[in-house]
Design an enzyme around this catalytic site. Structure first.
Site, PDB file in Angstrom:
ATOM      1  N   SER A  47       0.966  -1.258   0.016  1.00  0.00           N
ATOM      2  CA  SER A  47       0.144   0.067   0.056  1.00  0.00           C
ATOM      3  C   SER A  47       0.762   1.254  -0.042  1.00  0.00           C
ATOM      4  CB  SER A  47      -0.791  -0.117   1.401  1.00  0.00           C
ATOM      5  OG  SER A  47      -1.498   1.079   1.252  1.00  0.00           O
ATOM      6  N   TYR A 100      -2.977  -0.892  10.255  1.00  0.00           N
ATOM      7  CA  TYR A 100      -3.039  -1.367   8.690  1.00  0.00           C
ATOM      8  C   TYR A 100      -1.470  -0.911   8.386  1.00  0.00           C
ATOM      9  CZ  TYR A 100      -3.683  -1.200   3.804  1.00  0.00           C
ATOM     10  OH  TYR A 100      -3.942  -1.300   2.230  1.00  0.00           O
ATOM     11  N   LYS A 152       1.364  -3.415   6.598  1.00  0.00           N
ATOM     12  CA  LYS A 152       1.916  -3.013   5.170  1.00  0.00           C
ATOM     13  C   LYS A 152       3.334  -2.958   5.181  1.00  0.00           C
ATOM     14  CE  LYS A 152      -1.928  -4.150   2.956  1.00  0.00           C
ATOM     15  NZ  LYS A 152      -2.053  -5.324   1.966  1.00  0.00           N
TER      16      LYS A 152
HETATM   17  N1  LIG Z   1      -8.298   0.111  -2.516  1.00  0.00           N
HETATM   18  C1  LIG Z   1      -7.036   0.720  -2.171  1.00  0.00           C
HETATM   19  O1  LIG Z   1      -6.965   1.985  -2.586  1.00  0.00           O
HETATM   20  C2  LIG Z   1      -5.831   0.256  -1.847  1.00  0.00           C
HETATM   21  C3  LIG Z   1      -4.887   1.115  -1.738  1.00  0.00           C
HETATM   22  C4  LIG Z   1      -3.737   0.427  -0.828  1.00  0.00           C
HETATM   23  C5  LIG Z   1      -3.485  -1.059  -0.977  1.00  0.00           C
HETATM   24  N2  LIG Z   1      -4.805  -1.764  -1.140  1.00  0.00           N
HETATM   25  C6  LIG Z   1      -4.553  -3.271  -0.747  1.00  0.00           C
HETATM   26  O2  LIG Z   1      -5.240  -3.911  -1.848  1.00  0.00           O
HETATM   27  C7  LIG Z   1      -5.672  -5.319  -1.723  1.00  0.00           C
HETATM   28  C8  LIG Z   1      -7.107  -5.145  -1.790  1.00  0.00           C
HETATM   29  O3  LIG Z   1      -7.869  -4.247  -1.453  1.00  0.00           O
HETATM   30  P1  LIG Z   1      -9.445  -3.609  -1.686  1.00  0.00           P
HETATM   31  O4  LIG Z   1      -9.246  -2.443  -1.637  1.00  0.00           O
HETATM   32  O5  LIG Z   1      -9.737  -4.342  -2.713  1.00  0.00           O
HETATM   33  O6  LIG Z   1     -10.332  -4.389  -0.532  1.00  0.00           O
HETATM   34  P2  LIG Z   1     -11.491  -4.864  -0.141  1.00  0.00           P
HETATM   35  O7  LIG Z   1     -12.490  -4.267  -1.170  1.00  0.00           O
HETATM   36  O8  LIG Z   1     -11.937  -4.534   1.160  1.00  0.00           O
HETATM   37  O9  LIG Z   1     -11.385  -6.239  -0.361  1.00  0.00           O
HETATM   38  C9  LIG Z   1     -10.774  -7.164   0.165  1.00  0.00           C
HETATM   39  C10 LIG Z   1     -10.707  -8.585  -0.246  1.00  0.00           C
HETATM   40  O10 LIG Z   1     -10.153  -9.481   0.798  1.00  0.00           O
HETATM   41  C11 LIG Z   1     -10.839 -10.569   1.405  1.00  0.00           C
HETATM   42  N3  LIG Z   1     -10.411 -10.962   2.469  1.00  0.00           N
HETATM   43  C12 LIG Z   1     -10.397 -10.309   3.524  1.00  0.00           C
HETATM   44  N4  LIG Z   1      -9.937 -10.878   4.763  1.00  0.00           N
HETATM   45  C13 LIG Z   1      -9.850 -12.166   4.121  1.00  0.00           C
HETATM   46  C14 LIG Z   1      -9.472 -13.427   4.789  1.00  0.00           C
HETATM   47  N5  LIG Z   1      -9.323 -13.454   6.175  1.00  0.00           N
HETATM   48  N6  LIG Z   1      -9.206 -14.384   3.952  1.00  0.00           N
HETATM   49  C15 LIG Z   1      -9.799 -14.507   2.677  1.00  0.00           C
HETATM   50  N7  LIG Z   1     -10.032 -13.306   1.992  1.00  0.00           N
HETATM   51  C16 LIG Z   1     -10.097 -12.283   2.888  1.00  0.00           C
HETATM   52  C17 LIG Z   1     -12.143 -10.003   1.092  1.00  0.00           C
HETATM   53  O11 LIG Z   1     -13.120 -10.919   1.040  1.00  0.00           O
HETATM   54  P3  LIG Z   1     -14.074 -11.676   2.352  1.00  0.00           P
HETATM   55  O12 LIG Z   1     -14.548 -10.614   3.364  1.00  0.00           O
HETATM   56  O13 LIG Z   1     -15.165 -12.336   1.597  1.00  0.00           O
HETATM   57  O14 LIG Z   1     -13.106 -12.560   3.044  1.00  0.00           O
HETATM   58  C18 LIG Z   1     -12.144  -8.987  -0.114  1.00  0.00           C
HETATM   59  O15 LIG Z   1     -12.419 -10.036  -1.331  1.00  0.00           O
HETATM   60  C19 LIG Z   1      -5.533  -5.185  -0.323  1.00  0.00           C
HETATM   61  O16 LIG Z   1      -4.193  -5.887   0.213  1.00  0.00           O
HETATM   62  C20 LIG Z   1      -5.332  -3.885   0.264  1.00  0.00           C
HETATM   63  O17 LIG Z   1      -4.547  -3.525   1.387  1.00  0.00           O
HETATM   64  C21 LIG Z   1      -5.771  -1.325  -1.544  1.00  0.00           C
END
Ligand SMILES: NC(=O)c1ccc[n+]([C@@H]2O[C@H](COP(=O)([O-])OP(=O)(O)OC[C@H]3O[C@@H](n4cnc5c(N)ncnc54)[C@H](OP(=O)(O)O)[C@@H]3O)[C@@H](O)[C@H]2O)c1
Length: 230
Positions: free
Chosen positions: A138, A151, A155
């Site tokens: 991140s 968080y 990360k």
């Molecule tokens: N969106 C951003 O701007 C952003 C920025 C920087 C980094 N990131 C990183 O990108 C990645 C995806 O983020 P996102 O924004 O798509 O988040 P999100 O919309 O909250 O989705 C997270 C996904 O992870 C799954 N998950 C969470 N806990 C889990 C577990 N214990 N076992 C299996 N699956 C699990 C959730 O599914 P369930 O709840 O069904 O398990 C969901 O499918 C993450 O690593 C996040 O830190 C995102």
């Protein structure tokens, strides 16, 4: 990466994981993925039929990941690309206001979950002599802000363990940390509120990020990357 490959993605039920699953599949690759939400996994199974494969697995359970890896390696072989995407973020709060349970959950999923996936899939990739591990970091794996300390801790840990891992994997493999950028998902809405809507959708992001991921190879080992599209 050449030809059609098998991609393993954690956290495919929504957000970036879901969008990546759709885009890899659209480009002709086989997607194997997991998440905890049963309804979304069932929907995904109906939408993206075999050879794609989606199951309910909680990455925070080393036993569940171990059983899943056994199944996947038996029925799909060794993935060429392993995308550790699953993660959670703490509800915005100052560090001393975060309960022990909430803090543990962030570390159990984001850090220990990523390591469990590596523990149970990487030996087969090493044996096969190829493969790329992409650990989702991140902007907050390289900088910090108030109210997201758990968080950030998770990360920054991802960045550190990925660097170390890259010094351990044999030639032919790669481990990289990837900052996806800023994308309008449930996670972003949780910390940014309404202003999240001014960022790109996961679908738009995946159109640029997936081709970028498909170009990764052994020469990228150890890199701290930032995806296009976010
Ligand atoms: N969106 C951003 O701007 C952003 C920025 C920087 C980094 N990131 C990183 O990108 C990645 C995806 O983020 P996102 O924004 O798509 O988040 P999100 O919309 O909250 O989705 C997270 C996904 O992870 C799954 N998950 C969470 N806990 C889990 C577990 N214990 N076992 C299996 N699956 C699990 C959730 O599914 P369930 O709840 O069904 O398990 C969901 O499918 C993450 O690593 C996040 O830190 C995102």
């Amino acid at each position: 990466m050449n030809g059609n490959i098998t991609v393993l993605i954690t956290g495919v039920t929504r957000g970036l994981g879901r969008a990546m699953a759709e885009e890899f599949a659209r480009l002709g690759h086989t997607v194997v993925g997991c998440g905890r939400s049963e309804k979304e996994i069932a929907e995904l199974r109906a939408r993206l039929d075999k050879p794609h494969d989606f199951v309910v697995v909680d990455v925070a359970s080393d036993d569940e990941v171990k059983a899943w890896a056994g199944e996947v390696l038996r029925s799909h072989g060794v993935p060429s690309l392993l995308v550790n995407n699953a993660a959670v973020i703490n509800r915005n709060a100052r560090l001393w206001e975060v309960s022990a349970g909430d803090f543990s959950q962030v570390l159990d999923i984001n850090v220990k979950g990523t390591v469990s996936v590596i523990r149970h899939f990487l030996p087969a990739m090493i044996k096969a002599g190829h493969g790329v591990v992409v650990n989702f970091s991140s902007g907050w794996g390289r900088s910090t802000d108030a109210e997201v300390a758990p968080y950030c801790a998770s990360k920054w840990a991802i960045e550190g363990l990925t660097q170390s891992l890259s010094q351990e994997v044999p030639a032919g493999l790669a481990a990289v940390a990837l900052n996806p950028g800023i994308i309008n998902t449930d996670m972003l809405r949780s910390c940014f509120g309404g202003s999240a809507s001014s960022y790109p959708t996961p679908e738009r992001w995946a159109k640029a990020a997936v081709p970028f991921l498909l170009k990764l190879g052994p020469n990228d080992n150890g890199k701290q990357l930032t995806a296009p599209g976010g």
